[in-house]
Design an enzyme around this catalytic site. Sequence first.
Site, PDB file in Angstrom:
ATOM      1  N   ARG A 125     -11.018 -12.673  -7.331  1.00  0.00           N
ATOM      2  CA  ARG A 125      -9.592 -12.967  -7.389  1.00  0.00           C
ATOM      3  C   ARG A 125      -9.145 -14.065  -6.419  1.00  0.00           C
ATOM      4  O   ARG A 125      -9.862 -14.454  -5.522  1.00  0.00           O
ATOM      5  CB  ARG A 125      -8.776 -11.699  -7.125  1.00  0.00           C
ATOM      6  CG  ARG A 125      -9.130 -10.917  -5.865  1.00  0.00           C
ATOM      7  CD  ARG A 125      -8.344  -9.603  -5.899  1.00  0.00           C
ATOM      8  NE  ARG A 125      -8.536  -8.757  -4.746  1.00  0.00           N
ATOM      9  CZ  ARG A 125      -9.388  -7.737  -4.687  1.00  0.00           C
ATOM     10  NH1 ARG A 125     -10.157  -7.462  -5.735  1.00  0.00           N
ATOM     11  NH2 ARG A 125      -9.480  -6.978  -3.604  1.00  0.00           N
ATOM     12  N   ASN A 132       5.066  -9.479  -1.650  1.00  0.00           N
ATOM     13  CA  ASN A 132       3.902  -9.645  -0.790  1.00  0.00           C
ATOM     14  C   ASN A 132       3.424 -11.089  -0.818  1.00  0.00           C
ATOM     15  O   ASN A 132       4.163 -11.984  -0.414  1.00  0.00           O
ATOM     16  CB  ASN A 132       2.807  -8.607  -1.073  1.00  0.00           C
ATOM     17  CG  ASN A 132       2.304  -8.533  -2.487  1.00  0.00           C
ATOM     18  OD1 ASN A 132       3.031  -8.132  -3.399  1.00  0.00           O
ATOM     19  ND2 ASN A 132       1.044  -8.872  -2.701  1.00  0.00           N
ATOM     20  N   ASP A 133       2.216 -11.388  -1.256  1.00  0.00           N
ATOM     21  CA  ASP A 133       1.562 -12.676  -1.007  1.00  0.00           C
ATOM     22  C   ASP A 133       2.398 -13.898  -1.386  1.00  0.00           C
ATOM     23  O   ASP A 133       2.963 -13.953  -2.495  1.00  0.00           O
ATOM     24  CB  ASP A 133       0.259 -12.771  -1.808  1.00  0.00           C
ATOM     25  CG  ASP A 133      -0.679 -11.616  -1.582  1.00  0.00           C
ATOM     26  OD1 ASP A 133      -0.311 -10.675  -0.870  1.00  0.00           O
ATOM     27  OD2 ASP A 133      -1.793 -11.649  -2.129  1.00  0.00           O
TER      28      ASP A 133
END
Length: 577
Positions: free
Chosen positions: A190, A64-65
């Site tokens: 975060r 993902n990211d």
Amino acid sequence: MNLSSLSFCFLPFALLLLSNNNAVLQVQASHQIYSHLGSLEATGTSFQPYRTAYHFQPRKNWMNDPNGPMIYKGIYHLFYQYNPYCAQWGNIVWAHSTSRDLINWTPHEIALWPCESSDVYGAWSGSITIHPGGEPILLYTGVNRFQQQVQNMAVPKDPSDPYLRKWVKSGRNPLMAPTPENQINASSFRDPTTAWLGPDGKWRVLVGSKINSQGLAILYTSQNFTNWTQSLHPLHSAMETGMWECPDFFPVNVHGTDGLETSLIGSNLKHVLKVSLDDTKHDYYTIGVYDHVKDFYTPDKDSVEGDSGLRYDYGKFYASKTFYDSDKKRRILWGWINESSSTEDDARKGWSGVQAIPRSLWLHKSGKQLIQWPIKELETLRTNPVNLPSQVLERGSVLQVSGVTAAQADVEISFKVSKSDKADVLDPSWTNPQLLCSQKGAIVKGSLGPFGLLILASKDMQEYTSVFFRIFKGKNSSVVLMCSDQSRSSLNHNNDMTTYGTFLDLDPVHENLSLRTLIDHSIVESFGGEGKVCITSRVYPTLAINQDAHMFAFNNGTENVMITSLSAWSMKKALIN
């Protein structure tokens, strides 16, 4: 970074974590967990018509990211959230690859494993800052043994190694943590940004957060990059926007397209604040002014915040991150493209998630929006060009684009209309462009449109993805709608076949309507109006795959339009991981 109740596709990692704490971490859910699918990864399949040829992805498993992109000693680095064990989210580590051209990539060993008290429940998203001495410093979110989100630091074990193959976590971790005094939501804290150095000699960094439904960019400052102090106020916040994930804050040049170093301030620049909204799973940005003395960011009056604001991409695109390419003086944007296939299909094919093509990013001359364009290096993959002459695309007609590998291509087409007086009238209630695109898809005839491209089309037209324009007559001017219609993209109806769309700020009578589309087996990444708007789709045709994919230009309107230019290239395969 998206967090959810942790579950584990692979038993050894699960036992490692559970041995440290009998309780499984419970934080806000944004990924569903499918632990029963773990066994499917082993069976896999050699039939891989949806793997990309030139978009970045690991050899297998979940990604993902994008994290910590940078250039160091002439080498580009990309870190990313990765599950080493299966094709579903979980067990997240920082994977690492390097490149000399942002196109061909070499994998390296895992950069960060969750293994200490400050990150025992995961090494989550973050950024890298290049210290004035030249050494990169990595900030990332960990979830500690108390099930709190905290911010940690790591540095290269050997800074002389241009590939930075080993990283060492700071013995002072965590550097930033929730406390009863600072009123930070421990489950919504975060994704630290790249830090910037102010004129006062202090470093500044943002961490995404929220209080109830108010999104926050919490500001921290430090003299030495180790001891961080929370500011008395956030850099910026906005009501009713929810959790701000993966914030990004950087300057853009008012005059010209060159990128700017992140710490630069001055009168000839604006600042961009991008946030990934956890509630909508889209990336939004505003353009505004940064007061470096008071540490406040103020969006311009016409910069809208929240769900109706400007987006990098109006399709599949999330958790994006930029970096300043000091070698070529440009700002580069990365973004995660998640799947639209079912979790069962992801498990069977053994992988999930890709990265969008890196995009150069700069401020439009109007100062009101950003322009994005695929990096120049991508053009090195172009081969076997096909160029069609300027021609009329008559109403109701379809023109095949032959001689190009339609499943793996780069195509640029430009349209022109002579007048817009016969355009359909835009109802004032049609304010949602995505809904309008879904109601008025490629098969719904209008006056000026729909016209555009049919991509990943089967020979019999049972399957196709349409990327097209419609022109409406607004109250005072023409209104251009750009759509990416996936409703007929596959005979497999287990896929998400959402139609995407947005309005394009452009005068269609006095300007050409340009469209550039990157086609890569399961990706259709489209740039309209020379990069004013972008729409990325994930599609999984069952018939229009590999050599059985076709491409057409079409006009389903009642008025003729002119194709002023059409160039298409087959794309060579990049060497990726």
